[in-house]
Design a protein around this motif. Structure first.
Motif, PDB file in Angstrom:
ATOM      1  N   GLU A   4      15.594  31.955 -82.364  1.00 49.21           N
ATOM      2  CA  GLU A   4      16.749  31.159 -82.776  1.00 49.21           C
ATOM      3  C   GLU A   4      16.271  29.798 -83.251  1.00 49.21           C
ATOM      4  O   GLU A   4      15.494  29.142 -82.563  1.00 49.21           O
ATOM      5  CB  GLU A   4      17.707  30.973 -81.603  1.00 49.21           C
ATOM      6  CG  GLU A   4      18.465  32.218 -81.242  1.00 49.21           C
ATOM      7  CD  GLU A   4      19.485  32.609 -82.298  1.00 49.21           C
ATOM      8  OE1 GLU A   4      20.152  31.723 -82.860  1.00 49.21           O
ATOM      9  OE2 GLU A   4      19.596  33.819 -82.562  1.00 49.21           O
ATOM     10  N   ILE A   5      16.727  29.396 -84.417  1.00 47.71           N
ATOM     11  CA  ILE A   5      16.337  28.105 -84.974  1.00 47.71           C
ATOM     12  C   ILE A   5      17.592  27.334 -85.320  1.00 47.71           C
ATOM     13  O   ILE A   5      18.475  27.854 -86.012  1.00 47.71           O
ATOM     14  CB  ILE A   5      15.458  28.273 -86.230  1.00 47.71           C
ATOM     15  CG1 ILE A   5      14.192  29.044 -85.865  1.00 47.71           C
ATOM     16  CG2 ILE A   5      15.099  26.926 -86.825  1.00 47.71           C
ATOM     17  CD1 ILE A   5      13.356  29.429 -87.033  1.00 47.71           C
ATOM     18  N   LEU A  50       6.176  26.773 -90.248  1.00 42.15           N
ATOM     19  CA  LEU A  50       7.525  27.286 -90.470  1.00 42.15           C
ATOM     20  C   LEU A  50       7.501  28.713 -91.005  1.00 42.15           C
ATOM     21  O   LEU A  50       8.308  29.552 -90.604  1.00 42.15           O
ATOM     22  CB  LEU A  50       8.289  26.371 -91.434  1.00 42.15           C
ATOM     23  CG  LEU A  50       8.727  25.026 -90.870  1.00 42.15           C
ATOM     24  CD1 LEU A  50       9.218  24.108 -91.973  1.00 42.15           C
ATOM     25  CD2 LEU A  50       9.783  25.207 -89.791  1.00 42.15           C
ATOM     26  N   GLN A  51       6.555  29.007 -91.883  1.00 45.02           N
ATOM     27  CA  GLN A  51       6.440  30.360 -92.421  1.00 45.02           C
ATOM     28  C   GLN A  51       6.110  31.352 -91.307  1.00 45.02           C
ATOM     29  O   GLN A  51       6.679  32.447 -91.246  1.00 45.02           O
ATOM     30  CB  GLN A  51       5.380  30.423 -93.519  1.00 45.02           C
ATOM     31  CG  GLN A  51       5.820  29.761 -94.799  1.00 45.02           C
ATOM     32  CD  GLN A  51       4.686  29.627 -95.803  1.00 45.02           C
ATOM     33  OE1 GLN A  51       3.512  29.589 -95.442  1.00 45.02           O
ATOM     34  NE2 GLN A  51       5.047  29.545 -97.062  1.00 45.02           N
ATOM     35  N   GLN A  52       5.206  30.976 -90.416  1.00 44.82           N
ATOM     36  CA  GLN A  52       4.851  31.853 -89.301  1.00 44.82           C
ATOM     37  C   GLN A  52       6.043  32.038 -88.363  1.00 44.82           C
ATOM     38  O   GLN A  52       6.328  33.143 -87.916  1.00 44.82           O
ATOM     39  CB  GLN A  52       3.660  31.305 -88.538  1.00 44.82           C
ATOM     40  CG  GLN A  52       2.373  31.410 -89.283  1.00 44.82           C
ATOM     41  CD  GLN A  52       1.211  30.759 -88.539  1.00 44.82           C
ATOM     42  OE1 GLN A  52       1.386  30.123 -87.523  1.00 44.82           O
ATOM     43  NE2 GLN A  52       0.015  30.935 -89.067  1.00 44.82           N
ATOM     44  N   LEU A  53       6.730  30.952 -88.081  1.00 46.67           N
ATOM     45  CA  LEU A  53       7.878  30.989 -87.195  1.00 46.67           C
ATOM     46  C   LEU A  53       8.981  31.885 -87.750  1.00 46.67           C
ATOM     47  O   LEU A  53       9.614  32.647 -87.030  1.00 46.67           O
ATOM     48  CB  LEU A  53       8.406  29.573 -86.962  1.00 46.67           C
ATOM     49  CG  LEU A  53       9.559  29.425 -85.984  1.00 46.67           C
ATOM     50  CD1 LEU A  53       9.104  29.792 -84.574  1.00 46.67           C
ATOM     51  CD2 LEU A  53      10.075  28.010 -86.003  1.00 46.67           C
ATOM     52  N   LEU A  54       9.202  31.765 -89.065  1.00 47.97           N
ATOM     53  CA  LEU A  54      10.270  32.530 -89.705  1.00 47.97           C
ATOM     54  C   LEU A  54       9.824  33.911 -90.156  1.00 47.97           C
ATOM     55  O   LEU A  54      10.639  34.706 -90.625  1.00 47.97           O
ATOM     56  CB  LEU A  54      10.815  31.746 -90.905  1.00 47.97           C
ATOM     57  CG  LEU A  54      11.445  30.406 -90.561  1.00 47.97           C
ATOM     58  CD1 LEU A  54      11.771  29.624 -91.828  1.00 47.97           C
ATOM     59  CD2 LEU A  54      12.690  30.578 -89.698  1.00 47.97           C
ATOM     60  N   GLY A  55       8.528  34.198 -90.041  1.00 41.37           N
ATOM     61  CA  GLY A  55       8.016  35.512 -90.417  1.00 41.37           C
ATOM     62  C   GLY A  55       8.034  35.776 -91.899  1.00 41.37           C
ATOM     63  O   GLY A  55       8.245  36.902 -92.337  1.00 41.37           O
TER      64      GLY A  55
END
Length: 56
Positions: A4-5, A50-55
């Motif tokens: 969740e972000i 952010l890219q890793q977090l959001l996949g």
């Protein structure tokens, strides 16, 4: 599973990344003091995180 972000936080982070990238757009021409290099590296690191977090 995507975490969740908070959309407001994500928007603020994106604005910060954009500001840092705008301010450091000419970092290759102006390397005195190193602040532009640092800002560009920081922005790029934030984008990767952010890219890793959001996949993405």
């Amino acid at each position: 599973m995507m975490p969740e972000i908070d959309p407001d936080l994500l928007q603020r982070l994106c604005r910060l990344v954009q500001r840092l990238r705008d301010e450091s757009a000419d970092f290759t021409e102006h390397h005195e003091g190193g602040q532009r290099w640092y800002n560009r590296g920081y922005a790029n690191g934030m984008l990767r995180g952010l890219q890793q977090l959001l996949g993405t």
